[in-house]
Design an enzyme around this catalytic site. Structure first.
Site, short mmCIF file in Angstrom:
data_model
loop_
_atom_site.label_atom_id
_atom_site.label_comp_id
_atom_site.label_asym_id
_atom_site.label_seq_id
_atom_site.Cartn_x
_atom_site.Cartn_y
_atom_site.Cartn_z
N ASP A 371 0.88 -1.14 0.00
CA ASP A 371 0.00 0.00 0.00
C ASP A 371 0.93 1.21 0.00
O ASP A 371 2.09 1.08 0.38
CB ASP A 371 -0.83 -0.06 1.29
CG ASP A 371 -1.69 1.16 1.46
OD1 ASP A 371 -2.42 1.48 0.53
OD2 ASP A 371 -1.61 1.77 2.54
N ASP A 564 -1.22 -0.45 6.01
CA ASP A 564 -1.40 0.13 7.34
C ASP A 564 -2.83 -0.08 7.82
O ASP A 564 -3.20 0.38 8.88
CB ASP A 564 -1.06 1.62 7.32
CG ASP A 564 -1.93 2.41 6.37
OD1 ASP A 564 -2.74 1.79 5.64
OD2 ASP A 564 -1.83 3.64 6.36
N ASP A 568 -7.35 -0.77 3.67
CA ASP A 568 -6.81 -1.98 3.06
C ASP A 568 -6.87 -3.21 3.98
O ASP A 568 -6.27 -4.23 3.68
CB ASP A 568 -5.39 -1.76 2.53
CG ASP A 568 -4.43 -1.27 3.60
OD1 ASP A 568 -4.72 -1.48 4.78
OD2 ASP A 568 -3.41 -0.68 3.24
P1 ADP Z 1 -3.56 4.71 -0.21
O1 ADP Z 1 -3.93 3.59 -1.11
O2 ADP Z 1 -2.46 5.53 -0.81
O3 ADP Z 1 -3.24 4.28 1.17
P2 ADP Z 1 -6.31 5.45 0.34
O4 ADP Z 1 -6.93 4.30 -0.39
O5 ADP Z 1 -6.34 5.44 1.82
O6 ADP Z 1 -4.80 5.70 -0.16
O7 ADP Z 1 -6.98 6.78 -0.16
C1 ADP Z 1 -7.02 7.07 -1.53
C2 ADP Z 1 -7.36 8.50 -1.81
O8 ADP Z 1 -8.67 8.79 -1.35
C3 ADP Z 1 -6.47 9.50 -1.12
O9 ADP Z 1 -5.32 9.76 -1.85
C4 ADP Z 1 -7.39 10.71 -1.03
O10 ADP Z 1 -7.37 11.41 -2.24
C5 ADP Z 1 -8.75 10.11 -0.85
N1 ADP Z 1 -9.14 10.06 0.57
C6 ADP Z 1 -9.32 8.95 1.31
N2 ADP Z 1 -9.69 9.25 2.57
C7 ADP Z 1 -9.72 10.60 2.62
C8 ADP Z 1 -9.99 11.55 3.65
N3 ADP Z 1 -10.32 11.18 4.89
N4 ADP Z 1 -9.92 12.87 3.34
C9 ADP Z 1 -9.60 13.25 2.10
N5 ADP Z 1 -9.30 12.43 1.11
C10 ADP Z 1 -9.37 11.12 1.34
MG MG Z 2 -3.39 3.32 3.11
#
Ligand code: ADP
Ligand code: MG
Length: 671
Positions: A371, A564, A568
């Site tokens: 991730d 983390d 995921d």
């Molecule tokens: P990663 O796969 O990099 O861990 P996530 O799947 O957690 O990222 O989130 C993907 C995207 O969704 C983030 O890059 C952001 O643009 C958006 N996002 C998710 N949760 C939030 C939040 N609480 N506030 C703002 N944007 C969010």
């Molecule tokens: Mg993440």
């Protein structure tokens, strides 16, 4: 000559048992009551056996002179008493096994072999019952060492980790009081003095100090902390007095969770361990049938086929020796012990492995899927710019922080930090988090949305794309576009080396999955040397991608997912092996994962793989070694070259070597 050796051996056993018993009085040796009782039995049986060995024949003749024929029975009776002292529990267990239909275990082998030896001695009227007793005696000695070693290594692991706190200091009426950590409620203030362990997770409200986190993370450098920092239980406070407001109960604190994990780890059996139980199911009956054949077939052939003397006694003896040799104790003991030591060694390095099966899977890892946020990057975003906004910068950040006030996403935490003031939660209502998109909430009664382009599309709010690299948080207030905040994350210091180390450890493919945009994802993947990137994924897409890869992958290589737990957690449980970031990761991640990295350092992934390989290597060495020696002895026994004594020595020897080899898994080289 053999007589002399046997007696010498008995004297050595008596000496050892006595010394062990004397030392056992000391508490720190950690000998259990049961183990002490067994030592007394060993001592008593050996002394009696030695006396019987040395007793001159006249003694029994004298008994005969008082009561004709009684000498023989007294002699036999004393040997039988000795036999029962040392072996009664084995006989009972064998009997129980037969009653429960689980006939073929090692107790059964021992019982048959020794009862057989006694019967043989009676049949031949040789009066030599020493062997039967000695077989039991040495078997019990081996068992004793095994139970001591297993118990000791279990305790050593807890001790090595040395994290269980005994008390917490609570301030009452200006005085410090020591209480059981279990009794401290969430939100209480505890005081931790220099040299004390942090008993419960919490936030520092006063004081500056450095923490020794080595027991949790294997990291030897101390961590500086000050008011406002989160601290986890199990670390040691080194320099200053700290006042901490607890954020969890003791039972929910890091330290309790870790101890639970380690203590329950060995209950999840690996394939190798299951192999052993299956192996024993086939092996023991096979050995019994072979022994029976050996006892019956050659004498019949001699008698009927060759017209020679049948030599029943010789062949019965060989069959019994065969049974004693065949006992698979070394194998049965050393395999769980090796895994246990491997898990212990890993936890010393700050890697928690939840079961021996995971150690086994880990050793076969061929694909590692990461991730991005919080795993390869720190998950601590800085605000780089604010564009196209209708209101002041500070106001936009304030709205963003308020809307995000209930989210545990690293982005939300970073925005709250950028806002920098206490959040008045009463201003926020109707919070709705859409994972992989962002959040929508009412701030001061006005609908506020903060998230990525997907969120804007969902709300049908036209948005403006950003030219600046970074993660973009678009804002929509009351249904109108209100500009965007550009934030950026930093790559973890060891991430690049970690990816290279995985390649060096034989991992064939590294993949990164992220919900972030293509631009950011490609940038990170390029910087780290990751083979494949998939961006713009929703949590469900991540599961789908991993399932695709699982279906595609060839052969027996395993797929590990490292995350983390934020957006995921389902992937963590779907992968062959899920590895979670323990410090920053959510509780859900720690629950869902099979392996937890205490300090979130991606370098630990290759370390974990190396530890697992070493451990599995030791397991296979022990299997091959124990089975090899067994087969040789069995062959010698069948040919009549090996007697029961050799069998005993071979068994005890193999067991000790296998146990020592197993302990090797406990030692892990520093990074
Ligand atoms: P990663 O796969 O990099 O861990 P996530 O799947 O957690 O990222 O989130 C993907 C995207 O969704 C983030 O890059 C952001 O643009 C958006 N996002 C998710 N949760 C939030 C939040 N609480 N506030 C703002 N944007 C969010
Ligand atoms: Mg993440």
């Amino acid at each position: 000559m053999q007589e002399l050796m046997i007696n010498g051996l008995l004297v050595i056993v008596i000496g050892m048992a006595a010394v062990l018993l004397l030392m056992g009085q000391r508490k720190d040796l950690g000998m259990r009551k049961k183990q002490k009782r067994m030592l007394y039995r060993i001592l008593a049986a050996t002394v009696l056996l030695l006396i019987l060995q040395l007793a001159p024949a006249e003694w029994f003749e004298r008994v005969d002179s008082w009561l004709p024929g009684a000498g023989y029975w007294v002699h036999l009776g004393l040997y039988l008493i000795d036999y029962l002292i040392i072996g009664y529990d084995i006989l009972l267990k064998a009997g129980k096994g037969i009653r429960n239909g689980q006939i073929f275990d090692e107790c059964f082998l021992m019982a048959i072999a020794t009862v057989g030896a006694v019967v043989l001695a009676l049949y031949e009227r040789s009066g030599d019952y020493t062997e039967a007793i000695a077989v039991m005696l040495f078997y019990q000695i081996g068992e004793w060492f095994q139970s001591y070693a297993v118990g000791k290594s279990r305790r050593n692991i807890s001790e090595l980790m040395d994290i269980r706190p005994d008390y917490a200091n609570v301030e009452r009426d200006g005085k410090l009081e020591r209480v059981d950590p279990d009794e401290v409620a969430i939100g209480s203030v505890i005081v931790i003095q220099p040299g004390e362990k942090v008993p419960i997770d919490g936030t520092v409200i006063e004081g500056v100090s450095s923490l020794n986190t080595s027991a949790l993370t294997g990291e030897s450098l101390p961590r500086d902390i000050q008011a406002g920092d989160e601290i986890t239980s199990g670390c040691i406070n080194m320099t200053g007095v700290l006042k901490v407001r607890t954020t969890k109960e003791f039972g929910e604190s890091t330290v309790s969770k870790i101890l639970d994990l380690v203590e329950n780890a060995s209950s999840r059996k690996s394939r190798s361990e299951n192999f052993i139980s299956k192996f024993a199911k086939v092996y023991t009956p096979a050995v019994c049938i072979a022994a029976l054949t050996l006892a019956v077939f050659p004498p019949l052939v001699r008698m009927i086929g060759l017209g020679l003397d049948a030599e029943w006694g010789v062949w019965l003896y060989r069959a019994l020796t065969f049974l004693v040799i065949s006992c698979p104790c070394a194998l049965v003991i050393s395999i769980p012990l090796s895994f246990f030591a491997g898990i212990g060694g890993a936890s010393k390095a700050g890697i928690l492995v939840k079961g021996s099966n995971y150690l086994e899977t880990l050793s076969k890892t061929k694909i590692v899927v990461f991730d991005k946020t919080g795993t390869l990057t720190q998950g601590v975003f800085e605000v780089d710019g604010i564009h196209h906004n209708e209101m002041e910068h500070a106001r936009l950040i304030e709205y963003a922080a308020l809307a995000e006030s209930a989210s545990s996403h690293p982005i939300s935490k970073s925005l709250q930090r950028a806002y920098g003031r206490e959040i008045d939660r009463s201003r926020v209502t109707d919070i709705q988090e859409i994972s992989g998109n962002g959040v929508i909430a009412r701030v001061d009664g006005v609908e506020t949305a903060a998230g990525n382009d997907k969120l804007m599309e969902r709300l049908k709010v036209p948005y403006i794309n950003c030219h600046q690299p970074g993660t973009i948080i678009h804002m929509a207030i009351d249904g109108a576009y209100a500009g965007h905040i550009v934030i950026s994350d930093r790559i973890k210091p060891h991430a690049k080396e970690a990816v290279a180390a995985l390649k060096a450890a034989g991992v064939q493919k590294t993949v990164m999955l992220t919900g972030d945009t293509r631009k950011v994802a490609d940038h990170v993947a390029d910087a780290l040397g990751i083979d494949q990137v998939y961006s713009g994924l929703l949590p469900a897409d991540k599961v789908e991608k991993v399932e695709e890869m699982l279906a595609e992958k060839s052969g027996r290589g395993k797929l590990a997912f490292v995350g983390d737990g934020i957006n995921d957690a389902p992937v963590l449980s779907r992968a062959d092996i899920g590895i979670a970031m323990g410090a920053m990761g959510s509780d859900a991640a720690i629950e869902a994962a099979d392996v937890v990295l205490m300090d979130d350092d991606p370098m630990k992934i290759s370390k974990a793989i190396q530890i697992s390989r070493k451990c599995l290597g030791i397991v296979y060495q022990n299997i091959v070694f124990a089975i090899g020696i067994k087969l040789i002895c069995l062959l010698l026994g069948a040919l009549g070259i090996a007697n029961m004594w050799l069998a005993i020595f071979a068994d005890v020897g193999v067991m000790i070597l296998a146990v020592l080899n197993a302990i090797r898994a406990l030692f892990v080289r520093k990074l």
